[in-house]
Design a protein around this motif. Structure first.
Motif, PDB file in Angstrom:
ATOM      1  N   THR A  12     -84.262 -13.206  70.014  1.00  0.00           N
ATOM      2  CA  THR A  12     -84.149 -12.217  68.945  1.00  0.00           C
ATOM      3  C   THR A  12     -85.376 -12.270  68.029  1.00  0.00           C
ATOM      4  O   THR A  12     -86.058 -13.286  67.941  1.00  0.00           O
ATOM      5  N   LYS A  31     -76.609 -10.035  70.775  1.00  0.00           N
ATOM      6  CA  LYS A  31     -76.940 -11.250  71.546  1.00  0.00           C
ATOM      7  C   LYS A  31     -75.676 -11.906  72.103  1.00  0.00           C
ATOM      8  O   LYS A  31     -75.627 -12.271  73.283  1.00  0.00           O
ATOM      9  N   ILE A  63     -84.124  -8.887  71.560  1.00  0.00           N
ATOM     10  CA  ILE A  63     -83.378  -8.018  70.657  1.00  0.00           C
ATOM     11  C   ILE A  63     -84.119  -7.976  69.323  1.00  0.00           C
ATOM     12  O   ILE A  63     -84.368  -9.027  68.712  1.00  0.00           O
ATOM     13  N   THR A  70     -84.298  -2.492  70.669  1.00  0.00           N
ATOM     14  CA  THR A  70     -84.842  -2.462  69.303  1.00  0.00           C
ATOM     15  C   THR A  70     -84.199  -1.394  68.432  1.00  0.00           C
ATOM     16  O   THR A  70     -83.876  -0.300  68.901  1.00  0.00           O
ATOM     17  N   ASP A  73     -84.012  -6.426  65.579  1.00  0.00           N
ATOM     18  CA  ASP A  73     -83.210  -5.726  64.566  1.00  0.00           C
ATOM     19  C   ASP A  73     -83.262  -6.527  63.273  1.00  0.00           C
ATOM     20  O   ASP A  73     -83.129  -7.754  63.292  1.00  0.00           O
ATOM     21  N   ARG A  79     -77.968  -7.965  65.159  1.00  0.00           N
ATOM     22  CA  ARG A  79     -78.802  -8.777  66.049  1.00  0.00           C
ATOM     23  C   ARG A  79     -77.980  -9.829  66.783  1.00  0.00           C
ATOM     24  O   ARG A  79     -78.052  -9.975  68.000  1.00  0.00           O
TER      25      ARG A  79
END
Length: 262
Positions: free
Chosen positions: A33, A18, A6, A54, A8, A14
């Motif tokens: 992340t 998750k 992930i 993203t 961000d 983020r």
């Protein structure tokens, strides 16, 4: 275990993504992340990644710019883009870069999970196709595409080979089966297929060996017998001369998912 990254720059988004996906996946996915595109690229240099979620707009390196930098990689993760902006330019560019889904913030959890399921299915399809491509002999594939143009004798010879791969057949045996002179048959076969009879037979046997190695746990000696070789030692030599790896090494390559993504 599949790895999902992930990317961000907003900590709340983020961690929210998750947390949602960790609850849904129940340990079936490794979820990591990154706070920027730069951090993500550095992480992916050392870690195989199957799926990326993203953001589009991030400091230093935006999501689409990150994907452009990844475009030359031999293998690419499946990508979902998220954005707070419903801008056509972003969505169009995302499609050009092979993004499978473009989600708008605030994220609907159900849509997010559905998109991840869809992306993982696509990743599995790519993996399966990649494995199948490793099994194909380009010259046999090319020959198969023009097989309809072959004369009846050559088509009958190919059918006979297909049905007797596990037998110790040779060119004279096939020519006799077709009631043809062996020398004439040899010239005719090479003329129409672009391969000598011996080369074609070897390629067919190795093609079948690859299928057995990839799709079964059959011992090497048995694979050798199934494709017409009387000893495993000779089969291993022929296979290694052709593929530059042993049958055992080939089996490890095509059965290990990581081989297709590193």
């Amino acid at each position: 275990m599949k790895t999902l990254l992930i990317v961000d720059d907003e900590p709340r988004t983020r961690q929210g993504v998750k947390k949602t996906l960790e609850a849904w996946s129940a340990g079936r996915l490794r979820i990591e992340t990154a706070a920027s595109g730069v951090e993500a690229l550095e992480w992916m240099e050392e870690n195989p990644t199957h799926l990326i979620i993203t953001d589009v707009r991030m400091p230093e390196l935006g999501g689409l710019q990150m994907l452009e930098r990844m475009s030359q990689a031999p293998t690419k993760p499946v990508v979902i883009v998220i954005s707070g902006h419903a801008e056509f330019e972003y969505a169009h560019k995302a499609l050009q870069l092979g993004v499978v889904e473009y989600l708008l913030k605030p994220l609907d959890k159900t849509k997010l999970i559905h998109s991840v399921e869809k992306a993982l299915e696509l990743e599995e399809d790519r993996l399966r196709i990649g494995r199948m491509e490793k099994l194909l002999d380009p010259k046999l594939l090319e020959a198969g595409q023009v097989e309809a143009k072959y004369g009846q004798h050559v088509r009958d010879a190919i059918a006979y080979i297909e049905g007797h791969l596990q037998d110790p057949i040779g060119m004279k045996q096939v020519a006799d089966h077709l009631h043809m002179n062996a020398s004439y048959f040899s010239v005719l076969f090479k003329e129409q297929t672009g391969m000598t009879f011996s080369d074609y037979l070897t390629r067919k046997r190795l093609q079948r060996a690859k299928e057995l190695l990839a799709q079964t746990r059959m011992p090497i000696w048995e694979v050798a017998e199934k494709i017409g070789y009387q000893t495993a030692k000779y089969f291993i030599k022929v296979f290694k001369d052709s593929e530059s790896v042993s049958p055992t090494q080939y089996r490890q390559q095509v059965s290990d998912p990581e081989e297709t993504i590193k």
